[in-house]
Write an enzyme that holds these catalytic residues in place. Structure first.
Site: not given
Ligand code: ZN
Length: 457
Positions: A68, A70, A157, A184, A310, A314
């Site tokens: 990710h 972002r 996802d 997912h 994954d 954050h």
């Molecule tokens: Zn996921």
């Protein structure tokens, strides 16, 4: 190509080369972006940069199927540049950016934007597209338009494609395009409101949990849809023992199904939530020791195809909250190889001294080569990036191959300091812990992007 030809001559000296073909002591000479020579005690060409690999494994660059980044939309958490730098520090030479950005990657314009941002990154940045418009689970995204840009994997996802009819049509369409759908797996009705796995620990802690069945129901349904449609299905971040058994049965049947597991599900359990620490809140949740051991066995037996991070950055305010309010997810790129090798090749829950003290030791059971396969050449194939598919990832390390390499020192111990990480976020569960094994150098398309565990740009 002009840029590749300008790549310096590099000699990676004194390491043990580990690739799909086996392990051997060898120096590796790269120039012009490709491997030129592999052999014992090679002469050093004049003007070459020598990278010391004494005591190290020299492996094909790692490939992450689940990152990710972002961007666009949540640049306070991560951006393509910082995420790619974190990836390079973790030994990755290719990452697949997940499409749950804001706006999401459900059209060619956003996909092109992320690809352009990744063009100068210190690792290859591939992009996954959304399966449905807005990841809302209702109408199919323009998969063909995205496939024309080179997108080969599609996923909503962060959300599950819940409607079986929509998932069926998506698989049929994907089959025609020759692309892969990644799910997912999460039944909303069972999982909503949960902050952890539903079991003994959630009862002790009084925290709402999601049962493993929330994942397993969707794994079973999507395997049935893969059978019905002949579409190619990849199952993201599996976390339960019965999910592994379902995948084993699907593979025995010859269905086109692949599956991944994260490093954290291989070494942490729901007991790690005992301190109510939001850093351990992740989706799917950390499960039981029995699940953890089944996931490791799935890696060993080959039922699970890939370890994928994954990596889910954050900002502080999303984690500095009570457990119930915290965003799920943890950083993964910079620690993935050490954590995975510590989990799979030592075979102990506490293999790295980074586990949770649930004391479930087991005999060592995976060699380094097979662990590297889970993080390099096997995910390269799933992501349609392997050299065997005309791509540039996954090795083998041989003359003429693209110089995408990771040099890993299995003996170096280091303390994870979130403040020193390249990621823009700090939400790592390994903060303050000592990991054994560290990426020393990363070579991306012939460029030394990490040297001596330091990012070069
Ligand atoms: Zn996921």
């Amino acid at each position: 190509m002009a840029r590749l030809e300008a790549r310096p001559t590099i000699v990676i000296r004194g390491g043990t080369v580990v690739d799909e073909t086996g392990e051997r002591r060898a120096d590796v000479v790269c120039a012009g972006g490709v491997v030129k020579e592999v052999g014992d005690s090679l002469a050093i060409p004049s003007g070459a940069t020598v990278l010391d690999a004494d005591g190290c494994f020299v492996m094909p660059g790692l490939v992450d199927l689940h990152t990710h980044l972002r961007q666009p939309g949540n640049e306070d958490a991560e951006c393509v540049e910082t995420g790619a730098r974190a990836a390079a520090l973790g030994g990755f030479t290719a990452i697949l950016a997940m499409p749950n950005t804001d706006p999401c990657v459900d059209n060619a314009a956003v996909a092109s934007e992320v690809l352009a941002l990744g063009a100068e990154a210190p690792c290859r940045v591939a992009v996954a597209g959304a399966i449905t418009v807005g990841r809302a689970g209702e109408n199919l995204a323009p998969l063909g338009e995205l496939a024309a840009l080179g997108v080969r994997l599609f996923t909503d996802d962060g959300a599950c494609v819940s409607d079986s009819g929509v998932m069926r049509r998506a698989l049929e369409y994907a089959r025609g395009l020759g692309v892969t759908l990644a799910q997912h797996c999460e039944d909303q009705g069972l999982a909503s409101g949960a902050s952890m796995h539903e079991g003994e620990w959630s009862s002790i802690l009084g925290v709402p949990g999601a049962p493993a069945e929330a994942e397993e129901l969707v794994v079973a349904r999507d395997i049935a849809l893969a059978r019905l449609t002949g579409g190619r299905l990849h199952l993201l971040h599996l976390s339960s023992a019965r999910s592994v058994a379902l995948v084993a049965a699907a593979k025995a049947e010859g269905l086109r199904v692949s599956a991944e597991v994260t490093p954290h599900h291989l070494c942490l359990t729901d007991a790690d939530l005992a301190g109510y620490d939001p850093l351990f809140k992740v989706n799917p949740p950390l499960r039981t020791t029995a699940d953890l051991l089944a996931l490791r066995e799935g890696c060993r037996s080959g039922v699970l195809d890939a370890v994928a991070t994954d990596h889910a950055p954050h900002p502080r305010e999303a984690k500095d909250t009570p457990l119930s309010d915290a965003a799920p997810g943890m950083l993964g790129l910079e620690t993935a190889l050490a954590v995975t090798l510590g989990s799979l090749s030592s075979g102990s829950v506490n293999g790295n001294g980074n586990g949770n003290g649930n004391g479930n030791g087991a005999a060592p059971y995976m060699g380094v080569k097979d662990v590297v396969g889970l993080m390099s050449w096997r995910p390269a194939v799933i992501g349609h990036m392997a050299t065997s598919q005309g791509g540039d990832q996954g090795g083998p390390i041989a003359p003429g191959a693209p110089a995408n390499l990771c040099v890993f020192d299995p003996a170096e111990s280091w303390v994870v300091d979130p403040a020193k990480m390249a990621s823009r976020s700090r939400n790592t569960p390994w903060s303050g812990r000592t990991l054994k094994g560290r990426v020393r150098h990363t070579i991306c398309a012939g460029e030394p992007v990490v040297v001596g565990a330091e990012a070069q740009r």
